[in-house]
Scaffold this motif. Sequence first.
Motif, short mmCIF file in Angstrom:
data_model
loop_
_atom_site.label_atom_id
_atom_site.label_comp_id
_atom_site.label_asym_id
_atom_site.label_seq_id
_atom_site.Cartn_x
_atom_site.Cartn_y
_atom_site.Cartn_z
N VAL A 1 -16.59 -4.95 -11.03
CA VAL A 1 -15.43 -4.19 -11.46
C VAL A 1 -15.27 -3.11 -10.32
O VAL A 1 -14.12 -3.06 -9.71
CB VAL A 1 -15.44 -3.89 -12.77
CG1 VAL A 1 -14.14 -2.97 -12.99
CG2 VAL A 1 -15.53 -4.87 -13.58
N ARG A 2 -16.22 -2.43 -10.15
CA ARG A 2 -16.36 -1.40 -9.06
C ARG A 2 -16.03 -1.95 -7.95
O ARG A 2 -15.26 -1.25 -6.86
CB ARG A 2 -17.70 -0.67 -9.25
CG ARG A 2 -17.89 0.72 -8.50
CD ARG A 2 -19.17 1.42 -8.82
NE ARG A 2 -19.18 1.80 -10.34
CZ ARG A 2 -18.82 2.96 -10.79
NH1 ARG A 2 -18.02 3.55 -10.12
NH2 ARG A 2 -18.59 3.20 -12.09
N GLY A 3 -16.65 -3.03 -7.41
CA GLY A 3 -16.71 -3.50 -6.17
C GLY A 3 -15.08 -3.87 -5.59
O GLY A 3 -14.55 -3.58 -4.62
N LEU A 4 -14.71 -4.72 -6.65
CA LEU A 4 -13.06 -5.05 -6.49
C LEU A 4 -12.30 -3.77 -6.26
O LEU A 4 -11.28 -3.96 -5.43
CB LEU A 4 -12.79 -6.05 -7.58
CG LEU A 4 -11.19 -6.45 -7.41
CD1 LEU A 4 -11.22 -7.23 -5.76
CD2 LEU A 4 -10.92 -7.25 -8.32
N HIS A 5 -12.44 -2.99 -7.14
CA HIS A 5 -11.61 -1.52 -7.39
C HIS A 5 -11.77 -0.88 -5.91
O HIS A 5 -10.58 -0.37 -5.50
CB HIS A 5 -12.04 -0.66 -8.46
CG HIS A 5 -11.27 0.60 -8.24
ND1 HIS A 5 -11.41 1.82 -8.06
CD2 HIS A 5 -9.92 0.75 -8.68
CE1 HIS A 5 -11.00 2.75 -8.22
NE2 HIS A 5 -9.47 1.97 -8.42
N ALA A 6 -12.99 -0.60 -5.27
CA ALA A 6 -13.44 -0.01 -4.13
C ALA A 6 -12.58 -0.89 -2.97
O ALA A 6 -11.98 -0.20 -2.00
CB ALA A 6 -14.64 0.27 -3.66
N ALA A 7 -12.67 -2.23 -3.00
CA ALA A 7 -12.15 -3.03 -2.08
C ALA A 7 -10.32 -2.80 -1.96
O ALA A 7 -9.80 -2.70 -0.91
CB ALA A 7 -12.47 -4.48 -2.31
N LEU A 8 -9.84 -2.96 -2.96
CA LEU A 8 -8.49 -2.78 -3.33
C LEU A 8 -8.15 -1.51 -2.90
O LEU A 8 -7.00 -1.51 -2.12
CB LEU A 8 -8.09 -3.38 -4.77
CG LEU A 8 -8.30 -4.60 -5.04
CD1 LEU A 8 -7.80 -4.87 -6.53
CD2 LEU A 8 -7.54 -5.65 -4.07
N SER A 9 -8.82 -0.47 -3.16
CA SER A 9 -8.33 0.77 -2.75
C SER A 9 -8.29 0.98 -1.41
O SER A 9 -7.41 1.67 -0.50
CB SER A 9 -9.29 1.82 -3.53
OG SER A 9 -8.85 2.08 -4.82
N ALA A 10 -9.35 0.37 -0.63
CA ALA A 10 -9.42 0.61 0.73
C ALA A 10 -8.51 -0.22 1.41
O ALA A 10 -8.26 0.27 2.78
CB ALA A 10 -10.95 0.03 1.10
N HIS A 11 -7.79 -1.02 1.02
CA HIS A 11 -6.68 -1.79 1.56
C HIS A 11 -5.42 -1.25 1.19
O HIS A 11 -4.35 -1.73 1.38
CB HIS A 11 -7.13 -3.44 1.34
CG HIS A 11 -7.69 -3.79 2.14
ND1 HIS A 11 -7.63 -4.53 3.43
CD2 HIS A 11 -9.21 -4.07 1.96
CE1 HIS A 11 -8.82 -5.09 3.84
NE2 HIS A 11 -9.86 -4.92 3.03
N GLY A 12 -5.43 -0.08 0.42
CA GLY A 12 -4.13 0.66 0.10
C GLY A 12 -3.50 0.00 -1.13
O GLY A 12 -2.39 0.27 -1.52
N TYR A 13 -4.07 -0.71 -2.13
CA TYR A 13 -3.73 -1.25 -3.19
C TYR A 13 -4.08 -0.08 -4.61
O TYR A 13 -5.30 -0.54 -4.80
CB TYR A 13 -4.10 -2.59 -3.65
CG TYR A 13 -3.54 -3.64 -2.62
CD1 TYR A 13 -2.40 -4.11 -2.76
CD2 TYR A 13 -4.46 -4.11 -1.62
CE1 TYR A 13 -1.82 -5.15 -2.05
CE2 TYR A 13 -3.78 -5.33 -1.11
CZ TYR A 13 -2.81 -5.53 -0.93
OH TYR A 13 -2.22 -6.64 -0.13
N ASN A 14 -3.14 0.52 -4.65
CA ASN A 14 -3.53 1.60 -5.76
C ASN A 14 -2.66 1.85 -6.73
O ASN A 14 -2.99 1.96 -7.86
CB ASN A 14 -3.70 3.01 -5.09
CG ASN A 14 -5.00 3.10 -3.99
OD1 ASN A 14 -5.94 2.88 -4.55
ND2 ASN A 14 -4.64 3.25 -2.72
N ALA A 15 -1.34 1.60 -6.30
CA ALA A 15 -0.29 2.18 -7.56
C ALA A 15 0.29 0.95 -8.24
O ALA A 15 0.26 -0.22 -7.53
CB ALA A 15 0.92 2.78 -6.79
N ARG A 16 0.71 1.23 -9.10
CA ARG A 16 1.46 0.06 -10.03
C ARG A 16 2.47 -0.70 -9.24
O ARG A 16 2.64 -1.91 -9.53
CB ARG A 16 1.96 0.83 -11.29
CG ARG A 16 2.47 -0.14 -12.27
CD ARG A 16 3.20 0.28 -13.39
NE ARG A 16 3.81 -0.71 -14.29
CZ ARG A 16 3.24 -1.83 -14.74
NH1 ARG A 16 2.05 -1.60 -14.92
NH2 ARG A 16 3.99 -2.60 -15.34
N THR A 17 3.03 0.08 -8.39
CA THR A 17 4.18 -0.55 -7.60
C THR A 17 3.73 -1.41 -6.40
O THR A 17 4.50 -2.28 -5.64
CB THR A 17 5.41 0.47 -7.13
OG1 THR A 17 4.46 1.55 -6.59
CG2 THR A 17 6.15 0.95 -8.42
#
Length: 313
Positions: A178-194
């Motif tokens: 869970v932590r790993g995927l969250h970090a990876a997505l954030s690093a690629h700019g996937y953060n917001a609901r939109t």
Amino acid sequence: MARWKHATRGGILALVACAAIGVGQASAHDDPASPLVIAHRGASGYLPEHTLAAYAMAYAQGADLIEPDVVATNDGVLVCSHDLTLDRTTDVAQRFPERAREDGKFYIIDFTLAELKTLSKHGGVREGEPLAIGFQIATLDEMLALVDRLNHRTGRSVGIIPEMKSPAWHEEQGFDLVRGLHAALSAHGYNARTDPAIVQCFELNALRRMRVEMGCDLRLAYLAGDEISDATLDEVASFCDAIGPSRKLVEDDAGASLGLVERAHARGLGVYPYTIDNEPDAARRFFGRHHVEGIFINYPDVGVAARDDAAKE
Ligand code: G3P
Ligand code: CA
């Protein structure tokens, strides 16, 4: 025509905001009136699943979302694989015959990325048609970079829908998926609901951790292979945005006055059934009759054509 019904977490507001700030080029992903074609493991009907080639083909065929299943390596790298093991999709038994566990299987988490990159990936949805011409296991970073590059070059806004594979099992092995995927997505700019990303998982607890512990605002989809009770749907709707049921759960309900699709929609949940193969008629039925918000399909081109056909009916 199906409608995007994510009212529980401000879906309408999100869509308005999206339009107001001009996020991306118009695409089916941003259009609540158009159900989504989700490339299941990439264009896995054509090329070995979860390879960069299969993802690129899915993109070119017009998929709205591309699915990487996500598993961790021994050195903590996220790679794209449906299986926790390498047996079905690679030549690992020939390359590392001494590395099987007691159960006789070769686990991705027992190998470093460098080792995994030496394997030839051949397996896929099309069993019995091996294509051993040097396809490699892809990392999640590579997959995300590929989609990002294509979006920049085409002006499209094709999304991603990563699935955490067996997070509880990963935790037993000492890795927090869970932590790993969250970090990876954030690093690629996937953060917001939109942002054009949906996180999916069969384990509700992992999705809850993603939402609550990680503070993730991305849309979340709960996968289910078995009957989903009203109580479970209530719980899912309290922090998720959609369900991804086995297609059988939807097909078995056809004609029922209050089937799974209606029960999910009543709670503001979208519905993305899995998995359609090379089945144009079935794809049309899911769009035109079952009124789902998207389908997982191994042939994205078939899905796009079926959606167009269903819109004309
Ligand atoms: O994630 C939706 C669908 O892909 C679930 O099935 O087993 O192919 O990951 P599976
Ligand atoms: Ca999956």
